[in-house]
Design a protein around this motif. Structure first.
Motif, mmCIF file in Angstrom:
data_model
loop_
_atom_site.group_PDB
_atom_site.id
_atom_site.type_symbol
_atom_site.label_atom_id
_atom_site.label_comp_id
_atom_site.label_asym_id
_atom_site.label_seq_id
_atom_site.Cartn_x
_atom_site.Cartn_y
_atom_site.Cartn_z
ATOM 1 N N PRO A 131 -60.417 -3.272 -38.755
ATOM 2 C CA PRO A 131 -59.151 -3.334 -38.002
ATOM 3 C C PRO A 131 -58.428 -1.995 -38.065
ATOM 4 N N THR A 138 -47.951 0.333 -40.411
ATOM 5 C CA THR A 138 -48.685 -0.708 -41.159
ATOM 6 C C THR A 138 -49.021 -1.943 -40.318
ATOM 7 N N GLU A 139 -48.401 -2.117 -39.147
ATOM 8 C CA GLU A 139 -48.734 -3.295 -38.336
ATOM 9 C C GLU A 139 -50.126 -3.155 -37.725
ATOM 10 N N LEU A 140 -50.734 -4.313 -37.455
ATOM 11 C CA LEU A 140 -52.066 -4.340 -36.847
ATOM 12 C C LEU A 140 -51.986 -3.898 -35.389
ATOM 13 N N ILE A 141 -52.771 -2.890 -35.043
ATOM 14 C CA ILE A 141 -52.851 -2.505 -33.632
ATOM 15 C C ILE A 141 -54.005 -3.228 -32.959
ATOM 16 N N PRO A 161 -57.725 -5.609 -33.732
ATOM 17 C CA PRO A 161 -58.538 -6.295 -34.740
ATOM 18 C C PRO A 161 -59.975 -5.788 -34.746
ATOM 19 N N GLU A 162 -60.626 -5.990 -35.856
ATOM 20 C CA GLU A 162 -62.060 -5.770 -35.984
ATOM 21 C C GLU A 162 -62.785 -6.502 -34.854
ATOM 22 N N GLY A 163 -63.826 -5.891 -34.316
ATOM 23 C CA GLY A 163 -64.606 -6.543 -33.267
ATOM 24 C C GLY A 163 -64.087 -6.279 -31.866
ATOM 25 N N HIS A 164 -62.952 -5.610 -31.762
ATOM 26 C CA HIS A 164 -62.361 -5.328 -30.442
ATOM 27 C C HIS A 164 -63.091 -4.169 -29.781
ATOM 28 N N ARG A 208 -60.396 0.012 -25.136
ATOM 29 C CA ARG A 208 -60.031 0.348 -23.754
ATOM 30 C C ARG A 208 -59.175 1.616 -23.781
ATOM 31 N N ASP A 256 -55.873 1.296 -25.482
ATOM 32 C CA ASP A 256 -55.972 1.191 -26.942
ATOM 33 C C ASP A 256 -56.034 2.574 -27.587
ATOM 34 N N ALA A 284 -52.564 3.775 -27.798
ATOM 35 C CA ALA A 284 -51.787 3.127 -28.849
ATOM 36 C C ALA A 284 -52.151 3.695 -30.220
ATOM 37 N N ARG A 310 -71.146 -9.766 -31.963
ATOM 38 C CA ARG A 310 -70.375 -10.180 -30.781
ATOM 39 C C ARG A 310 -70.754 -11.605 -30.381
#
Lengths: 641, 641
Positions: free
Chosen positions: B50, B143-146, B148-151, B154, B157, B160, B319
């Protein structure tokens, strides 16, 4: 230089029509550059010319089976009662793909051949001419069309071309595009900025989408705010590209020279379109090259380029317009828009029961995360003043439908554990995402009531009973069969700067010394806790400076304190730990999940419950956040219906 | 070496289960290699971990509007009747994005600022704290999640991540795969082969699909038929790859050593699966690396790799399984399959009126063009003996649904002009393709009768009237409102080798000298013409050597003659011109299109009619094919209903 007022506020359709005409006049749609490349390199490319077979395939008469090649007349009378023996001169062993020798015109498959010796076979079946033979051109005959112009090459097409002797072909050249960031305030990723400096990431986003839509896009170094340098950059770019994108400099700030410079070196076709966001877009032609000035905010830039650039690229390539996939959804809360402006609203989507709910993710156009989180785009036409809650709307999908359908919709109170849950679920099953809207505990209860959420996080203290959540459920959700399942207990308290430099020990200090407070929004459980503390201490709200300033998450409150724009605010310990703040404990509270019974066997919910009930590694990760207690985690605290 | 018999004929589900277990035992699904790369290079990659925000965004309190920064308390009492004047010390001009100076906590937008001089402003509205300011962390807090793992990343992203100070991230490494072609008969594209030599294109097809499914695939040079060299190549490949594909050598030919070699160096898990095509597939593990031996025919190889490799790659990457899009279609003609075998049938699809028709495109597994032309795949389960005409079946789509829906279905007699039409339509509107099934004139009439085609090409002479097509329409299509529109007149005749070495002047010569004839299939207009010629000359069919050998197109007949497998056959002059044959004219005939009236206003049909009626460049291209006459092209020859 004087501040520049928008030239236009053109309706979107009109702007599009004018722009299309200008592009046509500039010959943009007629260029169709093409190049000859090797078949080995053409995967995914679009054919500029049709491809015809140069040779037939097969190119020789080939055995279609392993066996022996014969002349069919030799077996004319073969039968079980009249086996025919052939000597080595009358048959030739063949494998699949071997050439049929001169004088042979049929293959007998190995299963039907009885070898008497290496040099003699016995056969008991007659043969027909050319049986088990792939004759020349059976698959395709020289000169026949293999692939039409405009076709996008797949692996199997490469095989077909090579099989028929084609080794080179003419493909379309995609449009060359360049994204030029402008602004003296821009620094590169990895550099640490001063206040006022901005990391230059927009050009990466823009080039990424241009490439996705079929262009070949490069990025240039940022151009500082200097009209001469901007002019030089534009002239250099149009000499070498089919499409030029300028980013920022399209608004009316003191340093926004873009439109003047474009008017000097070319023709500004449109400056200002009645859309939101994206109003200050500039559409210009320099020489014969389209130059598009996109607004500086990333969300505005992306939405504007979708409106004006996507179709340009497909038209340049002579492809059909992309019709983005749409779904019908129900808007979960009213959204106001402006008459006379086409407004584009980012929404999250979630299928709760049979209803696909769309929830606007507000925030400004600067919020790049709002677009990261968005599942779709809602367009509100210029003739409407907004959309009412419950109204059905068409949503352009930004994610695959399967992902949208597999989204767990979590509306209610915010807690940092939700981030961990989202990541863990996505790791286990990449289709599943959690869409969480932080609208506070009461907002969550209302979302469950309206059937808009799979689950709601809540921590509402009933002062009369001292118990959490149950009284509120009985009052507002009396008719809904549900379970109330504990997620955690957590410490609430006052977040203060590291070392607590203002020595804030409670609301008394805040009121007495005029410390700057930052509050949570109405309906949040944390807001109720704040109000209860003030009431207990008989401190009037007007004595708390900053009481009116509201944030929606613990992390936002923590961020305000970390940056010094507030001295303190109420929040959970995990937020203090995350941003290295100090923490003055006020209360331990219970944080539960409300889950309607009809969703208890939904795969997404069972995974959530399985995680919090049994996954010890996951529980350790929660405890590492700080301030959590998991003694009842996963336990059903209350049940009804 | 002895011929090798298949070890197994395992049911597909069983083979899949055994293979999955073997992969699991070898740890194939647990490898999950990952690498750290720059955000700039991560577009389309899948996150192995992540991503959390390193810095808040915005990272400073920023003006959200162009205007002036102030302290909100200074404007507490501002109103129209009580304008407030601020000197230069109490305000700072700001552009959007500028940092809010120390001591300021609100922005007044430029539209509301009245400049008295450069150093003094007058304001008539009060301000609220932090109005028009994007406060630190408004978009996302450190520290917030941008993501997740597996994403899968794009462009937005990337923006961001860069905006929050992330410049590097951990992504999954796709599986490394290699496609190894085997066979001494293989030559490279561009080389001119001897009979028995085959252009090596399979490895390109295989590598292309492997890459499309998420692997990083290379191709090796072909390995000759030599067990030692094959062994060396396999051992070298498994040392450096996650997946190894061998192509050809999986069947039972004399030179097929693959399974023996694999058994020597590793473990053969499955050899032989009850599927058609693809039966001789080999699934083996060497060391801990899966080695898959695919059959040599390209269609078998592609279908087999879809069954066994696609899911392997997605599982390696963690996946979700790809669920290929399916549609329901109606089978246009019966298709027989074998009990006990899962059979995969390539079909073309076309939406005619409300019905989506699926037509099997038969031919052998060697026919790469059958897969190029296929729109979908029909699976006939091991428990079925076939599919009846009119039966509803599920079809896995091989093309986007939009393309399938925009297909013009043309069933009937074959003519070379249809290739030109297909290309021209596709050029004008890339979504439109022509799916043409060459089933002869009578087959076309029956397809129109059953509502399976938009149009049918036909050239059926009524001997009684001497007129073309009308009598047949009246007999078989009496109740269908339609127009009969001329496409062309064309010369039919005997195709013979260049120079007519056997001096064939007519069927008399063929019968007398025993020249080898090649025929067209029953129901073809050209077959009827042949039979009419024979009847006129009173020559019995048995006197024509090769009368029983049937081909489905003029070009196939021409190819047989060009290759010497037949001396002559009946066909159109354009086919002779295309393959540089000589031509002995027999008759001029009329070739018409039957179009039901309900399709006359279909966009695809109007484009066809527009082309043949008005596009002179297109008409010139037809004439250049040879043997055509366009005096009535586009004219309505007959109309009913």
């Amino acid at each position: 230089m004087k501040r520049n007022i928008y030239l236009d506020n053109k309706p979107l359709d009109e702007a599009k029509a004018i722009w299309h005409q200008a592009l046509a006049d500039a010959g943009f749609f007629d260029r169709r550059p093409e190049q000859k490349i090797a078949v080995d390199d053409c995967l995914g490319r679009i054919l500029a010319r049709p491809v015809f077979a140069l040779r037939s395939s097969p190119s020789y008469n080939a055995a279609a089976m392993d066996g022996i090649a014969v002349h069919f007349l030799d077996l004319a009378n073969a039968s079980e009662s009249n086996p025919v023996r052939l000597g080595r001169a009358r048959f030739t062993p063949v494998n699949t793909g071997n050439a049929i020798p001169e004088g042979c015109n049929a293959v007998v498959m190995i299963e039907d051949v009885h070898y008497l010796s290496d040099d003699e076979v016995e056969l008991i079946l007659p043969a027909t001419p050319w049986q088990h033979v792939r004759t020349i051109g059976e698959d395709i005959v020289a000169t026949e069309l293999i692939l039409p112009e405009g076709h996008q090459v797949r692996p199997i097409d490469q095989g077909a071309m090579l099989a028929t002797g084609v080794t080179e072909l003419w493909v379309q050249c995609p449009p060359k595009a360049i994204a030029i960031p402008t602004g003296s305030e821009l620094i590169q990723p990895g550099q640490v900025g001063q206040p006022g400096q901005i990391i230059e990431f927009n050009s990466r986003i823009l080039a990424g989408y241009l490439n996705e839509w079929g262009a070949v896009a490069r990025r240039s170094a940022p151009i500082p705010d200097d009209p001469l340098k901007l002019k030089e950059a534009i002239l250099a770019a149009v000499a070498d590209n089919d499409i030029v994108i300028l980013n920022a400099g399209a608004s009316a700030g003191t340093r926004d020279y873009t439109s003047q410079v474009l008017a000097e070196v070319g023709k500004v076709i449109v400056h200002g379109v009645a859309i939101k966001p994206g109003k200050p877009v500039i559409l210009a032609i320099v020489g014969a090259v389209p130059v598009i000035g996109l607004p500086g905010y990333p969300v505005s830039a992306v939405l504007t380029m979708r409106l004006f650039l996507r179709d340009m690229i497909t038209a340049f390539l002579g492809r059909e317009k992309i019709t983005p996939p749409e779904v019908e959804a129900t808007i979960s809360r009213p959204f106001h828009s402006h008459m006379g402006v086409d407004e584009f609203v980012r929404v999250t989507l979630g299928r709760v029961g049979d209803i696909l709910m769309a929830t606007p993710v507000g925030k400004g156009a600067g919020a790049v995360m709002s677009l990261v989180r968005a599942d779709g785009l809602l367009t509100i036409g210029a003739g409407k003043e907004g959309i009412g809650a419950g109204e059905k709307v068409a949503i352009e999908l930004l994610r695959p439908q399967a992902e949208v359908d597999a989204t767990l919709v979590c509306i209610g109170s915010h807690d940092n554990i939700l981030d961990l849950l989202a990541n863990q679920l996505h790791t286990e099953r990449p289709l599943i995402r959690i869409s969480s809207a932080h609208v506070g505990s009461m907002g969550g209860i209302m979302a469950i009531k309206r059937g808009e959420a799979h689950l709601a996080g809540t921590h509402l203290l009933d002062e009369a009973t001292g118990e959490y959540n149950v009284a509120y459920i009985k009052r507002f959700l009396a008719n809904i069969p549900l379970q109330l399942i504990n997620l955690c207990y957590r410490e609430q308290g006052l977040l203060v700067a590291r070392g607590n430099p203002k020595n804030i020990q409670g609301f008394g200090d805040i009121a007495e010394h005029g410390h700057l407070f930052i509050n949570r929004q109405g309906g949040a459980g944390t807001r109720l806790l704040t109000d209860k503390c003030l009431a207990d201490l008989k401190i009037g709200r007007e004595r708390i400076q900053g009481y009116q300033r509201e944030e929606y998450t613990h992390m936002s409150v923590a961020a305000a304190i970390a940056s010094g724009s507030a001295d303190t605010g109420m929040g959970i310990r995990a937020a203090a730990v995350a941003l290295d703040l100090d923490f003055v404990p006020v209360a331990e509270e219970r944080y539960d999940l409300i889950i309607p019974k009809k969703f208890l066997h939904d795969d997404k919910i069972t995974r959530v419950l399985h995680l919090i009930r049994t996954n010890q590694a996951f529980q350790q990760r929660i405890l590492a956040l700080g301030g959590y207690e998991l003694r009842d985690s996963g336990k059903v605290m209350y049940e009804q219906g």
